[in-house]
Design a protein around this motif. Structure first.
Motif, PDB file in Angstrom:
ATOM      1  N   GLY A  97     -15.557 -24.320 -14.370  1.00 61.02           N
ATOM      2  CA  GLY A  97     -14.636 -25.032 -15.239  1.00 61.02           C
ATOM      3  C   GLY A  97     -13.473 -24.172 -15.689  1.00 61.02           C
ATOM      4  N   ALA A  98     -12.744 -24.681 -16.676  1.00 61.43           N
ATOM      5  CA  ALA A  98     -11.546 -23.994 -17.153  1.00 61.43           C
ATOM      6  C   ALA A  98     -11.904 -22.816 -18.053  1.00 61.43           C
ATOM      7  N   ASN A  99     -11.068 -21.789 -17.981  1.00 66.10           N
ATOM      8  CA  ASN A  99     -11.170 -20.616 -18.848  1.00 66.10           C
ATOM      9  C   ASN A  99     -12.567 -19.985 -18.856  1.00 66.10           C
ATOM     10  N   PRO A 100     -13.115 -19.667 -17.698  1.00 63.30           N
ATOM     11  CA  PRO A 100     -14.447 -19.053 -17.682  1.00 63.30           C
ATOM     12  C   PRO A 100     -14.389 -17.612 -18.211  1.00 63.30           C
ATOM     13  N   GLU A 101     -15.390 -17.274 -18.961  1.00 63.87           N
ATOM     14  CA  GLU A 101     -15.485 -15.917 -19.504  1.00 63.87           C
ATOM     15  C   GLU A 101     -16.940 -15.465 -19.422  1.00 63.87           C
ATOM     16  N   ILE A 102     -17.165 -14.346 -18.739  1.00 68.59           N
ATOM     17  CA  ILE A 102     -18.539 -13.852 -18.555  1.00 68.59           C
ATOM     18  C   ILE A 102     -19.068 -13.252 -19.853  1.00 68.59           C
ATOM     19  N   GLU A 103     -20.280 -13.645 -20.186  1.00 65.52           N
ATOM     20  CA  GLU A 103     -20.961 -13.095 -21.367  1.00 65.52           C
ATOM     21  C   GLU A 103     -21.880 -11.938 -21.000  1.00 65.52           C
ATOM     22  N   SER A 104     -22.578 -12.053 -19.866  1.00 66.21           N
ATOM     23  CA  SER A 104     -23.478 -10.977 -19.437  1.00 66.21           C
ATOM     24  C   SER A 104     -23.769 -11.108 -17.951  1.00 66.21           C
ATOM     25  N   VAL A 105     -24.046  -9.955 -17.335  1.00 66.55           N
ATOM     26  CA  VAL A 105     -24.527  -9.910 -15.954  1.00 66.55           C
ATOM     27  C   VAL A 105     -25.747  -8.998 -15.966  1.00 66.55           C
ATOM     28  N   VAL A 106     -26.912  -9.561 -15.671  1.00 64.70           N
ATOM     29  CA  VAL A 106     -28.158  -8.803 -15.788  1.00 64.70           C
ATOM     30  C   VAL A 106     -28.927  -8.852 -14.481  1.00 64.70           C
TER      31      VAL A 106
END
Length: 531
Positions: A97-106
């Motif tokens: 979707g629009a304006n994706p922002e990653i919070e975490s990559v584990v």
């Protein structure tokens, strides 16, 4: 009365005749019931010629489990185990979707563990399995993007054969690693001082009403990876079609390369892991637009993308600081008289080759005697002093080296278990330990009753060479290719590549009268003489 007596007498006589007839043929059904009680059987000990053979670089792709870490073993040397894997999308072509922002990559990979106890608050205590080395050991762990493309098929084979990768290819992957390491968190336990933690992972979440929910997970590797890298490599690449299919994706993102090094002056250790059960979870937020009564509102929603470690894999092994005695024994075996000590090591290690009935005319003499073979075992004694302080493999495996397949006794053993370490217990090969909580290994015994019977009964049977290796899984029968064939074989059992451990056994060329003469390798045959 007379007719009744005659009937009973006839019945008794028939039973005697039947029993006598049965005594002429061996009843194989009771073979597994003999155990260590050999009743009044005669015992014969046959000489064996056993010698060492080095297993040089060997195929190591697609293993069920892989080693990771550094194992310092005084009996053999230092094993450094790196690893590479492709990544696979369980769900291809995701919608962002629009304006994706990653919070975490584990990145998570569960360890082999056993639940030992649970307290009243639900906290669990686990014991780790398949971790070798000091409990306080640390390693420097770096996870890189791999730039080495692992093909499915070998173009040299006309795209008809699967591509093979070998234990000695670490430099290929190390030279092609891309950029900086991905596990670049400030906390040193994520990288420079990584250790295999036995603590369970507890995650707490709070809902809108303030209720806290705890999620408990078994011990495992848990690394926070660089969010900016995955924003560019995954999220931003969706629009370009790089995640449309897994074939396209695996060429675009060629996987991960796990590199291990010493962590300062800390002792090191090594774990055997099921990487295929691992995954990378990318959690991100994006805009969600909703329209109600002509009014559009935008809210942030949480979504995730998973990357599984189920593509092509390869175990990358390096041997260093190799023990001199081990090197000499495997480089210069005595194929005529046998070796005094036998070195059996997994991974890119070594094996033992056996020649049975090496004395001229021995088999013919046994055939002429008409012995009925009740049981035949190979008994290997562990060199306890040489193995002091070393981890011991739980099991060794014997097979037909000429044809690279199991011997008949393996196939005849139908014992099965959900725990693969408890399968084929009649065929055996399991380490027999001294009593006590920390009892060390004493012997390995392998039953080859039917292998010996066939040689004695059938004069035209081939007395094949036998191979002995360590094994991680007795149920795995297939063999893997050596990079360069040696004088005796071009392959070795796959399950031996999966096991990083080794053992030192007493061989056959031990002088009479010396301290360890009675511990030499023996073929023990229990038999009954014909009437």
């Amino acid at each position: 009365m007379h007719n009744n007596f005659f009937l009973k007498s006839t019945l008794v006589l028939s039973c005697i005749v039947l029993l006598c007839s049965c005594d002429k043929e061996y009843n194989g059904i009771g073979d597994e019931l003999i155990g260590e009680n050999h009743f009044d059987f005669n015992k014969y000990t046959s000489n064996v010629i056993a010698y060492n053979q080095k297993i040089d670089p060997i195929q190591s792709n697609g293993l069920e489990v892989n080693a990771l870490g550094i194992l310092d073993d005084a009996a053999f040397g230092t094993t450094t185990a790196n690893f590479a894997t492709q990544l696979v999308l369980p769900s291809v072509n995701p919608t962002i979707g629009a304006n994706p922002e990653i919070e975490s990559v584990v990145l998570t990979i569960p360890y082999f563990s056993t639940l030992k106890s649970t307290d009243t608050d639900g906290n669990n205590v686990y014991e780790l399995d398949s971790i070798y080395g000091p409990s306080d050991a640390k390693i420097k762990l770096s996870v890189y993007e791999s730039g080495y493309f692992m093909r499915d098929l070998d173009p040299v084979g006309g795209f008809q054969q699967a591509q093979k990768y070998f234990t000695d290819q670490n430099s290929d992957f190390n030279d092609r690693k891309v950029g900086n390491r991905l596990n670049d968190a400030a906390d040193a336990i994520q990288n420079d001082a990584f250790f295999f933690d036995k603590a369970e992972y507890v995650e707490s979440t709070t809902d809108a009403d303030g209720k806290v929910t705890k999620t408990r997970k078994v011990p495992g590797m848990r690394l926070n990876l660089n969010k900016a890298f995955f924003k560019t490599k995954i999220i931003d690449a969706v629009a370009s079609g790089k995640l449309a299919t897994n074939d396209v994706f695996k060429d675009y993102f060629r996987g991960l390369y796990f590199k291990v090094e010493k962590s300062g002056s800390s002792p090191s250790n090594l774990a055997v892991l099921n990487f295929a059960s691992g995954q990378i979870t990318i959690k991100y937020k994006e805009d969600l637009s909703t329209t109600t009564s002509g009014v559009t509102t935008v809210s942030r929603v949480e979504k995730s993308i998973l990357l599984n470690m189920s593509g092509n894999t390869v175990s990358l092994l390096d041997q260093s600081n190799v023990n001199t005695a081990y090197t000499n024994a495997t480089n210069s075996p005595n194929v005529t008289l046998g070796d005094e000590k036998l070195y059996v090591k997994g991974g890119e290690g070594s094996m033992v080759i056996l020649d049975l009935f090496s004395t001229a005319g021995e088999l013919e003499t046994i055939r002429n005697n008409g012995w009925l073979i009740n049981e035949a075992n190979l008994v290997f004694h562990v060199d306890a002093s040489a193995m002091a302080g070393s981890y011991e493999p739980n099991r060794i495996y014997l097979y037909d080296l000429n044809n690279n397949r199991p011997v008949v006794d393996y196939f005849n053993d139908q014992t099965e278990s959900l725990d693969t370490k408890k399968s084929k217990l009649i065929f055996d090969g399991v380490l027999n330990k001294a009593t006590g909580a920390n009892g060390r290994g004493l012997t390995y015994k392998i039953r080859i009753t039917n292998q010996v019977r066939n040689l004695i009964r059938n004069a035209d049977s081939t007395n094949v060479k036998l191979g002995v290796v360590v094994t991680e899984d007795i149920n795995k029968m297939i063999s893997y290719k050596l990079k360069t064939a040696n004088a005796f074989t071009s392959q070795a059992p796959k399950a031996s590549v999966m096991n990083p451990l080794g053992t030192i056994l007493f061989g056959t060329n031990i002088p009479i009268g010396t301290a360890n003469y009675d511990k030499r390798l023996k073929l023990e045959i229990y038999y009954t003489k014909p009437n």
